[in-house]
Design an enzyme around this catalytic site. Sequence first.
Site, PDB file in Angstrom:
ATOM      1  CB  SER A  75      67.405  77.987  13.440  1.00 60.38           C
ATOM      2  OG  SER A  75      66.730  77.171  12.494  1.00 60.38           O
ATOM      3  CE  LYS A 102      66.049  78.271   9.173  1.00 56.98           C
ATOM      4  NZ  LYS A 102      65.736  77.078   9.988  1.00 56.98           N
ATOM      5  CB  SER A 123      64.419  75.287  13.308  1.00 60.62           C
ATOM      6  OG  SER A 123      65.534  75.182  14.156  1.00 60.62           O
TER       7      SER A 123
END
Lengths: 528, 503
Positions: free
Chosen positions: A156, A81, A180
């Site tokens: 997210s 990420k 997330s």
Amino acid sequence: MSELTRLSAAELADRISRRETSAVEVTQAHLDRIGSVDPVVRAFLHLDGDGALAAAAAVDEGLQRGDAATSPLAGVPLALKDVFTTADMPTTCGSRILEGWRPPYDSTVTRKLREAGVVLLGKTNMDEFAMGSSTENSAYGPTRNPWDLDRVPGGSGGGSATAVAAFEAPLAIGTDTGGSIRQPSAVTGTVGVKPTYGGVSRYGLVAFSSSLDQGGPVARTVLDAALLHEVIGGHDPLDSTSIDAPVPPVVAAARAGATGELTGVRIGVVSQFRGEGYQPGVLHAFETAVSRLRDLGAVIVEVSCPAFDYALPAYYLIAPSECSSNLARFDGMRYGLRCGDDGTRTAEEVMSLTREAGFGAEVKRRIMLGTYALSAGYYDAYYGQAQKVRTLIIRDFAAAFEKVDVLVSPTTPTTAFRLGERVDDPLSMYLSDLCTIPSNLAGNAALSVPAGLADDDGLPVGLQVMAPVLADDRAYRVAAAYEAARDATDGDPLWSRVPDLTEDRLSGPSIDTEDRLSGPRIAGVVGR
Amino acid sequence: MTAGMTTGLMDYDEVVARFDPVLGLEVHVELSTATKMFCSCPNVFGAPPNTHVCPTCLGLPGSLPVLNRAAVESVIRIGLALDCSIAPWCRFARKNYFYPDMPKNFQISQYDEPIALHGSLELQLADGSTLSVGIERAHMEEDTGKSLHVGGATGRIHGASYSLLDYNRAGVPLIEIVTKPIVGAGARAPEVARAYVTALRDLLRALGVSDVRMDQGSLRCDANVSLMPRGSSVFGTRTETKNVNSLRSVERAVRYEMCRQAAVLASGGEIVQETRHFDEASGTTSAGRRKETSEDYRYFPEPDLVPITPSDEWVEKLRATLPELPWQRQARVQAEWDLSDLELRDLVNAGALDLIAATVDAGAAPAEARSWWVAYLTQQANSRGMELAELGITPQQVARVISLVRAGTLTNNLARQVVDGILAGEGEPDDIIVTRGLAVVSDDSALTAAVEQALAAQPDIAAKIRGGKVAAAGAIVGAVMKATGGKANAQRVRELVLAHCAR
């Protein structure tokens, strides 16, 4: 699609260490897959093909020399990420304000992955600064759900979940502040784990909400997530909130769970997380999952956690408050975007113009919310009150874990929603994290494991398993047992039913190419 | 508004006749720990800009602070020395405001949960009276970077064409020590302010926790001053004067603010609560940028750090490490050296006490050590316009000179020449004796010749001595000393004279 991209991380590592295949081959297979499907799903913000192949070659060379594998995941590719710093790749956090920023240092997670011989393919898309539940808040355009390209992959960490679900990588790292990791995993049919707060170092994880942020694994199987968890977990002297205790034995728990035995395990169903606002297909899948757990010998009880009703509002005071402070450093003075510096403006004006241009709407909304909540005269009513709710939630968990070993709920109230469906309605967007937020506020471990497809829309549903602080292994054991039983009943694993994404299917959903090209697109993805 | 320039000053005597000043002193001390507060960058002064920085003290995205244990030990020791109670549980908070020299745009500080609370510091004033100043709190925080404003007339941000930023200082451990309001100092308020900072500096130096160099900013004082009409107990509006960079400036700044505020109040004006800037050259204060609204720092507990919970055991262990504190040392030497209160005060005022004590520690007798420092060395310091401690002679060197006099190697006169050599940077006492050729002449054959010569030159005196007037020998000794350029051992010369006349 190369068969290699459909193998589990455990299987890949095994084949690589036995030199039945090479890490370079495995990496190349995933790069090829990315080249063919990422223009559609857009999971990656940055791809480092050369770096990945070099890292893979180093693993192969070590094995060739007869060295033991550096870890149980040596040579396995991973999607990181874009919120973890990487000294050799940009780190944008999905924000315009960090466009092109190259950190001078690796996060602890990044370092541990490299040391384990895990091959970093690139950085994945995310809602800007991890604020969002759909990945639509990325400054570089949305990621699409591989199960239905018109739908969001959650957020997210939609990029990380999609990379794994779309076979671009067998493993990914996400971060979970309010859900997330778990919510994207739920809606993409992957396994996502939020470890106990302090279980994985936050050093080099660009902070959204420091007291809630936690990095964790994303994978297609529970065992793969556990293997990755053990690679990235453990005490880090560079993070004061890192727990100085051994990583819970999550791999052993995943292996033990896979034998399918849950006799005597007490599982609590959270009564607050059902009913109105929940999609019937999700609830049905959840009930089916619970009855499977019962079939495995678990004792199922209802558990009420009344304070959970206040988790969402408390979260939307605490997280924005911390973010308003954490994001203050993005001012154009030292790194990243700088606007308006034409020699006529003051530093304050440059800061203001930079922040105006560099942050997206949701980030600004939360900065303003948090700034307000922390203001003199409002602190007690908002931030102070929210911290009290947090204490109540911790107590509810403590009381619940007196009665049961783990708690379960749907991971998220609905399956993946359509792109654009909730962008103008922040409150409905926030509801995506209704069930996941309590574990962030309390700091305990929680994961999402695929619980089949909803019978009303055919999209993946997640089963959330919550365990006490530092008892992450309990959640893994239950999830692994459930996963084994589910696959035995269904005949094939859920992940294998993801639609084919190769080019001849692309005519279906429409993709706005103009928008796609606006981001800092990755050199080398398409042509490889 | 330019209150400082357009408003006049009230005569000081009138100020103190009409108003009671209230002081509040905030002292920031940079700790001399090896590394910074929250990262392992070296904590040193004067390195080239931006050479002692890392992701953490630059506040780079993703970086995290980790608290320096040595800094906590320092503040606990400071707290104990100031007779504060040490909080069994305390936290850091974030103080949020935007400024380019603050890498994170928040400062990690302590807010409502400081580590040390409610102490006191005893001051001795020039007239011999004492005053106890209450300490509100001592807390930890991180220093900011430094801005260098280029192009402005005064080095301040207004009018500068650009600014340079040096983050070497960012994250240096800082302790803020805040007094309770100091009331009742009256006309002595400026002196009290100076005495407080002096006493605190001496204490911190004795603790060995800081360089306490005001000129380098490792000790900084902000002086809060307000006036209330005499006899009132309602505090007036205060101003906070910054950039007070020497002990003398502390005194001047307080005095100036009292005169300025009194003039404003006397003319019916109101004091504006503001930050003021002390100008060393003119001795005046001027208003900083006026804040439209009071600053809201939006403090909240720092989530990246865990609470600090000093155990009783740890605190007691640190208490045991406290050195002899300045006032304890004074009480001890007063007894040991048998000093009157007045004598002690003179030594303290002259800044000589520690130097004398160190000279005694280095082996000298207290009376001789005292004599050197308060007489010859004080003269030398005065004539150079320096503090004793700045003279460039160490207590060890003074002790060596004293021991050489005792041994007869030097006369007092020669000893002063040796000291002059030390002050001139010529090296250690023993080297100077050689290079300047200052050793006492004790060789009898050389002295005997000089004695005979002197007796021959003054036969009448020689006759008096022979006649039993021993006191007359002094004249002959003097003549011999003169002839030998002061290098003769006077005691030995006297013996030789008497022996000669007895023949």
